[in-house]
Design an enzyme around this catalytic site. Structure first.
Site, short mmCIF file in Angstrom:
data_model
loop_
_atom_site.label_atom_id
_atom_site.label_comp_id
_atom_site.label_asym_id
_atom_site.label_seq_id
_atom_site.Cartn_x
_atom_site.Cartn_y
_atom_site.Cartn_z
N GLU A 21 -20.39 -4.08 9.76
CA GLU A 21 -21.31 -3.22 10.52
C GLU A 21 -22.48 -4.01 11.10
OE1 GLU A 21 -20.03 -2.51 7.54
OE2 GLU A 21 -18.88 -0.67 7.85
N ARG B 176 -25.79 -0.45 6.64
CA ARG B 176 -25.52 -1.89 6.65
C ARG B 176 -26.06 -2.58 7.90
NH1 ARG B 176 -20.91 -3.59 3.60
NH2 ARG B 176 -21.55 -3.00 1.51
N LYS C 191 0.85 -1.19 0.00
CA LYS C 191 0.00 0.00 0.00
C LYS C 191 0.89 1.24 0.00
CE LYS C 191 -4.49 0.99 1.99
NZ LYS C 191 -5.58 0.51 2.82
C1 LIG Z 1 -19.49 -0.73 4.45
C2 LIG Z 1 -18.23 0.08 4.55
N1 LIG Z 1 -17.62 0.22 5.75
C3 LIG Z 1 -16.51 0.95 5.85
C4 LIG Z 1 -15.96 1.54 4.75
C5 LIG Z 1 -14.72 2.41 4.87
N2 LIG Z 1 -13.60 1.83 4.13
C6 LIG Z 1 -13.24 2.28 2.92
S1 LIG Z 1 -11.95 1.46 2.28
C7 LIG Z 1 -11.80 0.53 3.67
C8 LIG Z 1 -10.70 -0.48 3.79
C9 LIG Z 1 -10.56 -1.28 2.56
O1 LIG Z 1 -9.50 -2.17 2.72
P1 LIG Z 1 -9.17 -3.19 1.56
O2 LIG Z 1 -10.46 -3.71 0.98
O3 LIG Z 1 -8.23 -4.19 2.07
O4 LIG Z 1 -8.54 -2.28 0.44
P2 LIG Z 1 -7.20 -1.40 0.51
O5 LIG Z 1 -7.63 -0.01 0.81
O6 LIG Z 1 -6.30 -1.97 1.55
O7 LIG Z 1 -6.65 -1.52 -0.86
C10 LIG Z 1 -12.78 0.84 4.60
C11 LIG Z 1 -12.92 0.22 5.93
C12 LIG Z 1 -16.62 1.37 3.52
N3 LIG Z 1 -16.18 1.94 2.40
N4 LIG Z 1 -17.74 0.63 3.46
#
Ligand SMILES: Cc1ncc(C[n+]2csc(CCOP(=O)(O)OP(=O)(O)O)c2C)c(N)n1
Length: 651
Positions: free
Chosen positions: A383, A411, A295
């Site tokens: 959630e 959610r 990342k």
């Molecule tokens: C339902 C929901 N909860 C929380 C979020 C906030 N959120 C956005 S990206 C993320 C983390 C994503 O991690 P990953 O899928 O591993 O992708 P990366 O950013 O590491 O590439 C979160 C918790 C969201 N977008 N949707």
């Protein structure tokens, strides 16, 4: 490595390739030897643009080679890419004709959105902003393809944190019974926003570092695919392995779900990525490619601080320091006020715990994690589970505080009704980012929570005017016998001191901030400064006597005060950062109607539309008739026509 976004030479001194990429065909036509330079230029562009506009820096820098490889192997828009969350779609945008000024306007009015939208490009086959949707949607698309008899490929790109979502696991459970052709890319960078949590993330870590497992699997895969009829032999081997319960070589979890597992693959090695994607493309069983990425790759500060650079505000690329907009408020952010207050309450009462769904810093619960780690729970992007977990805790005398952004709490709606409210369990919900979230857009605006919560029996719903009242509301909610919901917006609080000892607010009691005899504005939380400014202007320019009420409670509403105003004040105005349908103004109308009170009411709030992303609150408010001038004009017009029936005031 930060090159001005529109300079004609790349940092290597060669003519820039990125401006020559107008679509995926140009990516395919590029000699393989030039892909490294293109990757470098893409990183430079992402850094230059996000340093100015803010955005998802780390996730996008991590998938540069992966997205390039996807476009080398597949052909959108015929083939379909489904990005989970779609916050990592910047590279895809740059490769599908959305570079130049459009990308440089990222997250600004008229510029590229920070997520993917079907309406933005034919190359965006699916829109998102919330996590965990990609695998289910991709499975639906693959099944539709099979039903229609067409041949396109469907590729789901999911982060490792997407696998903390129940929905992803529900989809995984359905893959083999739905289709034989689906490609899932698991982009494993070990991070959610904070470090990824839970048993599955530990499992992925073991899988990517288990050299014996990987070697045996690589060798066998290579052996079988090199033989005539190798695909069939490989399938028989997989079946035998499952049936012998992994006696000889352990299957990966994904193989147990019937997917062929390929990996781990170096997510920054283009050649390896292309080779594996080509293999997946021709597979006759669903495949999961486990891709390891870094990342933030290419920006030292983002690699060093993955959480800060997951979604960053404008920053100096040389140092990684955030850049504050000139004149930006210095008051603490709402979430930090809540998080610090929760620490105080939790230190005084061991029954109080905080729960976040993968957003410790965004919700301010990182303060609790640091000070009272035993009273802090990060459950991942889950959630629904967060709400149910809180319900279970509450049955045993624990006082859970669930801190979730308003939009993501959508959610958790069923357990809010079925588990928390129906059993009248004392769970407090802190709904951050309630109201407009301008740069993020429609997937992130918190404009629906009042409408979806007002109808729930036993719910107490509040919104504070400032941080001192927020702490009072948290304290009040922690004394309630049932569920309490507190909403507050993104950004800095009002900048008032927080008193040492919080007060318990009398339930359902509003506060008159300014008396008036012609018009009374009932305003909610973050709209109070606008209401006060509007009242002062109507008084100064029109000589009207205009009062302002801080509603504080949306449920229970202060009916006594409302009916007393309706009886003697010719025009009532409601003002909220929420959609008009089912919102605070609707609650006021319902209360008046129930009391048979024929008052003139002007409701001001967001219309029955999805509001796009934009550069600022002000710009979006102006676009929807909610600027300070619009509010003034609309209230004055209604004052002049106050004897006519109330009209819908959404644009
Ligand atoms: C339902 C929901 N909860 C929380 C979020 C906030 N959120 C956005 S990206 C993320 C983390 C994503 O991690 P990953 O899928 O591993 O992708 P990366 O950013 O590491 O590439 C979160 C918790 C969201 N977008 N949707």
């Amino acid at each position: 490595m930060n090159t001005p976004a529109d300079s004609s030479a790349s940092s290597s001194g060669l003519p820039r390739l990125l401006p020559t990429i107008h679509g995926p065909a140009d990516v395919k036509a590029l000699p393989a030897a030039q892909l490294g330079q293109l990757a470098q230029e893409i990183r430079e562009e992402i850094i230059a643009v996000t340093a100015k506009n803010g955005g998802h820096v780390g996730p996008n820098l991590g998938v540069v080679e992966l997205t390039l490889a996807m476009h080398r192997v597949f052909s959108t828009p015929e083939d379909q890419f489904v990005f989970d969350v779609a916050h990592q779609g910047y590279v895809h945008k740059l490769l599908t004709g959305r570079g130049g000024a459009f990308f440089q306007g990222l997250r600004q009015s008229g510029g590229a959105s920070g997520f993917l939208y079907r309406a933005e490009s034919a190359h965006d086959s699916y829109g998102a902003g919330h996590a965990g949707t990609a695998l289910s949607a991709a499975l639906g698309m693959a099944t539709a393809r099979d039903l229609r008899g067409s041949q396109e490929h469907v590729v789901a790109l999911c982060g490792d944190a997407a696998f903390t979502c129940g929905i992803t696991l529900e989809a995984l459970n359905n893959v083999v019974s739905s289709t034989k052709r689906l490609i899932v890319i698991l982009n494993d960078n070990e991070w959610s926003i904070a470090r990824n949590v839970g048993a599955l993330s530990k499992y992925l870590n073991r899988l990517s570092t288990n050299s014996t497992y990987n070697k045996v699997h690589h060798d066998l895969e290579k052996f079988f695919t090199g033989l005539p009829g190798g695909q069939d032999m490989h399938r028989m081997w997989m079946k035998w392995k499952r049936e012998t319960k992994d006696f000889i070589v352990e299957s990966s979890l994904f193989e147990k779900f019937g997917l062929r597992y390929l990996g781990p693959i170096d997510g920054h090695n283009l050649e390896e990525l292309v080779k594996n994607l080509e293999f997946a493309k021709h597979s006759d069983t669903p495949v999961i490619l486990h891709v390891l990425t870094k990342k933030g790759k290419g920006l030292d500060a983002a690699v060093a601080h993955p959480e800060k650079f997951h979604g960053a505000s404008p920053y100096d690329p040389a140092t990684g320091e955030s850049i504050k907009a000139p004149g930006a408020a210095s008051a603490p952010a709402w979430q930090d006020v809540m998080g610090k207050a929760l620490v105080r309450f939790a230190q005084a009462d061991a029954r109080i715990v905080g729960i976040t769904g993968a957003m410790p810093s965004g919700t301010g619960l990182s303060h609790l994690a640091a000070e009272c780690p035993k009273q802090f729970f990060d459950v991942g992007i889950a959630e629904e589970h967060a709400v149910l977990f809180a319900a279970g805790l509450a049955t045993k005398g624990i006082r859970p505080v669930v801190a979730i952004y308003s939009t993501f709490l959508q959610r958790g709606y069923d357990p809010i009704i079925h588990d928390v409210a129906l059993q009248n369990l004392p769970v407090t919900f802190c709904m951050d980012r309630a109201g407009l979230s301008p740069n993020d857009g429609p997937t992130h605006h918190g404009l629906f929570d009042l409408a979806y919560l007002r109808c729930v029996p036993n719910a107490t719903i509040m919104q504070p005017k400032d941080e001192d009242e927020l702490v009072d509301m948290l304290h009040t909610s922690l004394q309630l016998p049932g569920p309490g919901f507190i909403r507050y917006p993104r950004g800095p609080a009002a900048g008032v001191p927080v008193k040492a000892r919080p007060a318990v607010l009398p339930l359902g009691q509003a506060e008159v901030l300014r008396q008036g005899s012609n018009i009374m504005i009932w305003a909610l939380g973050s709209m109070i400064p606008d209401a006060l400014a509007l009242a002062a202007r109507l008084e100064a320019e029109e000589n009207l006597s205009v009062g302002v009420v801080n509603a504080r409670f949306v449920k229970p509403l202060d009916r006594t005060l409302l009916l007393s105003h309706a009886a003697c004040i010719p025009l009532l105005v409601t003002l909220e950062d929420h959609v008009l349908s089912g919102g605070f103004g609707s609650a006021v109308l319902e209360a008046l109607q129930e009391a048979d009170c024929p008052a003139a009411v002007e409701r001001l709030g967001w219309p029955d539309k999805f509001v796009e992303h934009g550069s600022s609150q002000e710009i979006l408010r102006a676009a929807y008739g909610l600027s300070a001038d619009d509010l003034y004009r609309r209230v004055l017009a209604r004052w002049r026509n106050r004897h006519t029936a109330p009209v819908e005031t959404g644009v």
